[in-house]
Design an enzyme around this catalytic site. Structure first.
Site, PDB file in Angstrom:
ATOM      1  N   PHE A  12      79.155  48.114  35.730  1.00 24.88           N
ATOM      2  CA  PHE A  12      78.754  49.389  36.670  1.00 24.88           C
ATOM      3  C   PHE A  12      78.238  48.981  37.801  1.00 24.88           C
ATOM      4  CE2 PHE A  12      74.077  51.565  37.052  1.00 24.88           C
ATOM      5  CZ  PHE A  12      74.979  52.589  37.939  1.00 24.88           C
ATOM      6  N   ILE A  13      77.224  48.186  38.148  1.00 25.46           N
ATOM      7  CA  ILE A  13      76.956  48.016  39.575  1.00 25.46           C
ATOM      8  C   ILE A  13      78.039  47.100  40.198  1.00 25.46           C
ATOM      9  CG2 ILE A  13      75.106  46.902  41.173  1.00 25.46           C
ATOM     10  CD1 ILE A  13      73.221  47.583  38.719  1.00 25.46           C
ATOM     11  N   ASP A  31      85.038  38.696  34.836  1.00 23.19           N
ATOM     12  CA  ASP A  31      84.358  39.567  33.766  1.00 23.19           C
ATOM     13  C   ASP A  31      85.018  39.737  32.411  1.00 23.19           C
ATOM     14  OD1 ASP A  31      82.687  42.569  34.383  1.00 23.19           O
ATOM     15  OD2 ASP A  31      83.426  42.116  32.660  1.00 23.19           O
ATOM     16  N   GLY A  36      81.996  45.922  30.843  1.00 18.14           N
ATOM     17  CA  GLY A  36      82.723  46.312  32.046  1.00 18.14           C
ATOM     18  C   GLY A  36      83.918  46.931  31.433  1.00 18.14           C
ATOM     19  N   SER A 120      65.620  41.518  37.319  1.00 17.50           N
ATOM     20  CA  SER A 120      65.341  43.065  36.834  1.00 17.50           C
ATOM     21  C   SER A 120      64.031  42.877  36.909  1.00 17.50           C
ATOM     22  CB  SER A 120      65.930  43.084  35.313  1.00 17.50           C
ATOM     23  OG  SER A 120      65.172  44.104  34.792  1.00 17.50           O
ATOM     24  N   TYR A 144      65.680  38.477  27.152  1.00 17.04           N
ATOM     25  CA  TYR A 144      66.374  38.889  28.455  1.00 17.04           C
ATOM     26  C   TYR A 144      65.475  38.939  29.767  1.00 17.04           C
ATOM     27  CZ  TYR A 144      68.087  42.498  31.837  1.00 17.04           C
ATOM     28  OH  TYR A 144      68.781  43.227  33.176  1.00 17.04           O
ATOM     29  N   VAL A 188      69.129  55.615  30.841  1.00 19.11           N
ATOM     30  CA  VAL A 188      69.034  57.024  30.537  1.00 19.11           C
ATOM     31  C   VAL A 188      69.890  58.159  30.977  1.00 19.11           C
ATOM     32  CG1 VAL A 188      66.907  57.544  31.854  1.00 19.11           C
ATOM     33  CG2 VAL A 188      67.130  58.440  29.588  1.00 19.11           C
ATOM     34  N   GLY A 272      58.024  49.234  22.698  1.00 19.19           N
ATOM     35  CA  GLY A 272      58.360  48.275  23.819  1.00 19.19           C
ATOM     36  C   GLY A 272      58.506  48.890  25.114  1.00 19.19           C
TER      37      GLY A 272
HETATM   38  C1  UD2 Z   1      64.972  49.262  32.113  1.00 11.46           C
HETATM   39  C2  UD2 Z   1      66.239  48.525  32.210  1.00 11.46           C
HETATM   40  C3  UD2 Z   1      66.150  47.242  31.140  1.00 11.46           C
HETATM   41  C4  UD2 Z   1      64.682  46.628  31.644  1.00 11.46           C
HETATM   42  C5  UD2 Z   1      63.689  47.617  31.439  1.00 11.46           C
HETATM   43  C6  UD2 Z   1      62.255  46.861  32.126  1.00 11.46           C
HETATM   44  C7  UD2 Z   1      68.169  49.970  32.321  1.00 11.46           C
HETATM   45  C8  UD2 Z   1      69.371  50.806  31.613  1.00 11.46           C
HETATM   46  N1  UD2 Z   1      67.245  49.282  31.667  1.00 11.46           N
HETATM   47  O1  UD2 Z   1      64.793  49.851  30.929  1.00 11.46           O
HETATM   48  O2  UD2 Z   1      67.142  46.611  31.038  1.00 11.46           O
HETATM   49  O3  UD2 Z   1      65.042  46.050  32.655  1.00 11.46           O
HETATM   50  O4  UD2 Z   1      63.851  48.710  32.705  1.00 11.46           O
HETATM   51  O5  UD2 Z   1      61.458  47.574  32.199  1.00 11.46           O
HETATM   52  O6  UD2 Z   1      68.049  50.066  33.721  1.00 11.46           O
HETATM   53  N2  UD2 Z   1      65.187  57.324  27.030  1.00 11.46           N
HETATM   54  C9  UD2 Z   1      65.148  58.591  26.076  1.00 11.46           C
HETATM   55  N3  UD2 Z   1      66.454  58.672  25.334  1.00 11.46           N
HETATM   56  C10 UD2 Z   1      67.424  57.629  25.678  1.00 11.46           C
HETATM   57  C11 UD2 Z   1      67.498  56.719  26.424  1.00 11.46           C
HETATM   58  C12 UD2 Z   1      66.097  56.308  27.061  1.00 11.46           C
HETATM   59  O7  UD2 Z   1      64.274  59.326  26.376  1.00 11.46           O
HETATM   60  O8  UD2 Z   1      68.373  58.115  24.776  1.00 11.46           O
HETATM   61  C13 UD2 Z   1      64.113  56.819  27.475  1.00 11.46           C
HETATM   62  C14 UD2 Z   1      63.320  55.577  27.433  1.00 11.46           C
HETATM   63  O9  UD2 Z   1      62.478  55.492  26.066  1.00 11.46           O
HETATM   64  C15 UD2 Z   1      62.567  55.178  28.585  1.00 11.46           C
HETATM   65  C16 UD2 Z   1      63.292  56.183  29.891  1.00 11.46           C
HETATM   66  O10 UD2 Z   1      64.225  57.041  29.091  1.00 11.46           O
HETATM   67  O11 UD2 Z   1      61.277  55.783  28.565  1.00 11.46           O
HETATM   68  C17 UD2 Z   1      64.166  54.984  30.541  1.00 11.46           C
HETATM   69  O12 UD2 Z   1      65.108  54.395  29.467  1.00 11.46           O
HETATM   70  P1  UD2 Z   1      66.109  53.077  30.194  1.00 11.46           P
HETATM   71  O13 UD2 Z   1      66.749  52.739  29.073  1.00 11.46           O
HETATM   72  O14 UD2 Z   1      67.244  53.878  31.002  1.00 11.46           O
HETATM   73  O15 UD2 Z   1      65.398  52.317  31.100  1.00 11.46           O
HETATM   74  P2  UD2 Z   1      64.006  51.219  30.961  1.00 11.46           P
HETATM   75  O16 UD2 Z   1      63.268  51.614  32.092  1.00 11.46           O
HETATM   76  O17 UD2 Z   1      63.280  51.532  29.398  1.00 11.46           O
END
Ligand code: UD2
Length: 307
Positions: A12-13, A31, A36, A120, A144, A188, A272
């Site tokens: 992606f990035i 890659d 990817g 991250s 991770y 998300v 988590g």
């Molecule tokens: C991000 C990073 C992860 C890690 C983390 C550290 C991404 C994709 N992931 O996770 O690698 O670095 O930060 O804190 O950048 N959600 C829904 N439905 C879905 C998917 C997600 O409701 O189908 C919610 C999820 O529960 C969360 C929010 O959306 O509250 C963001 O989720 P995410 O997986 O995009 O990213 P995050 O912040 O959990």
């Protein structure tokens, strides 16, 4: 023309970075296509190797034959869940391969202009300070996050101890074109986009009040290039927008932009998950970089890409 290596450059990035650099640089990409996609590189000229970055012989040969000016290290198992399932395998990719590359550069005295490692916001875990500063306490809670933190420290220490030109970044929630929505742990906004495009139901974990610091990939790429070319101290920088948005507000804004009502099914919060996330980006701003994509403009651009 600079010679640039992007590991994870079909992801992606990495692929967005390759598109931004391709006109004026000679790009090499390594890659393994585990996440990817080759088609992410359509339309640009790159030398592409489908290969695992853990293959030391291959990487050493590539590094010594090419004498890259810039290395952007994005290859990683990006799924936190995967690291919990397979900590040893993901450790090899997320930490050992980085250290091995740094050490090869050191021992062979390769004439590099910058080695940029991508870490991250996961390293902050549940640390209490808010918003997160680079100097905030870290609390890496998963394999991770531990590997990202260790690799980031090795990157900075190779700068301080051995004088390698290094820099590291901590990504917050990056979104935009070419993000792969295939895994339940994909970003998300890529999942929401996929649901909107295909009239699928989106499962929202929690009540939508959780906040994230969403940053458009165009800003991320611009920040990476600026950090690789304009900094000379081995330091770590947050890459984010510096704003906090609740998931439900983001969904509503995206619905307005796309003209599509998202079907939402609510489920209890994901194990988590953190409640709130926001970065302090003063350090990034101090090198003359300010994100230019508001969330609304970024979402509009993202949606336009698939129309
Ligand atoms: C991000 C990073 C992860 C890690 C983390 C550290 C991404 C994709 N992931 O996770 O690698 O670095 O930060 O804190 O950048 N959600 C829904 N439905 C879905 C998917 C997600 O409701 O189908 C919610 C999820 O529960 C969360 C929010 O959306 O509250 C963001 O989720 P995410 O997986 O995009 O990213 P995050 O912040 O959990």
């Amino acid at each position: 023309m600079s010679k640039v290596l992007i590991t994870g450059g079909a992801g992606f990035i990495g692929s967005n970075l390759a598109h931004a650099l391709a006109d004026n640089n000679e790009i090499t990409i390594v890659d393994d296509l585990s996440m990817g996609k080759k088609k992410n590189l359509d339309g640009i000229k790159v030398t592409f190797y489908q290969h695992d970055v853990c293959d030391r012989e291959f990487m050493h040969q590539l590094l010594s034959e090419n004498k890259f000016d810039y290395i952007y290290y994005l290859a990683a198992v990006a799924s936190v869940a995967d690291s919990v399932e397979r900590p040893l395998a993901t450790h090899k990719i997320n930490q050992e391969s980085v250290l091995d590359t740094l050490d090869y550069i050191r021992t062979q005295k390769l004439p590099l202009k910058k080695f940029l490692f991508t870490s991250s916001a996961a390293v902050y875990g549940n640390s209490p300070e808010f918003p997160k500063l680079e100097s905030s306490q870290v609390d890496p809670l998963t394999p991770y996050a531990i590997d990202k933190y260790a690799a980031e420290r090795f990157t900075i220490d190779y700068g301080k101890l051995y004088g390698l030109p290094t820099v590291a970044v901590r990504f917050f929630n990056v979104y935009g074109p070419r993000q792969n929505p295939e895994s339940p742990y994909s970003g998300v906004l890529s999942i929401i986009t996929e649901c909107m495009k295909n009239n699928k139901t989106f499962t929202l974990f929690g009540d939508g009040s959780q906040t994230r610091d969403f940053v458009y990939v165009g800003d991320v790429v611009a920040a990476l290039i600026k950090l690789a070319t304009a900094t000379d101290k081995p330091m770590v920088y947050n890459i984010a927008n510096g704003d906090e948005s609740s998931l439900i507000d983001v969904i509503h804004a995206y619905e307005k932009i796309s003209g599509i009502n998202l079907n939402i099914k609510y489920e209890s919060g994901r194990n988590g998950d953190i409640d709130k996330s926001k970065a302090d980006i003063s350090k990034l701003k101090s090198i003359g970089f300010t994100p230019k994509w508001t969330l609304e403009n970024g979402l509009r651009e993202y949606w336009k890409y698939y129309e």
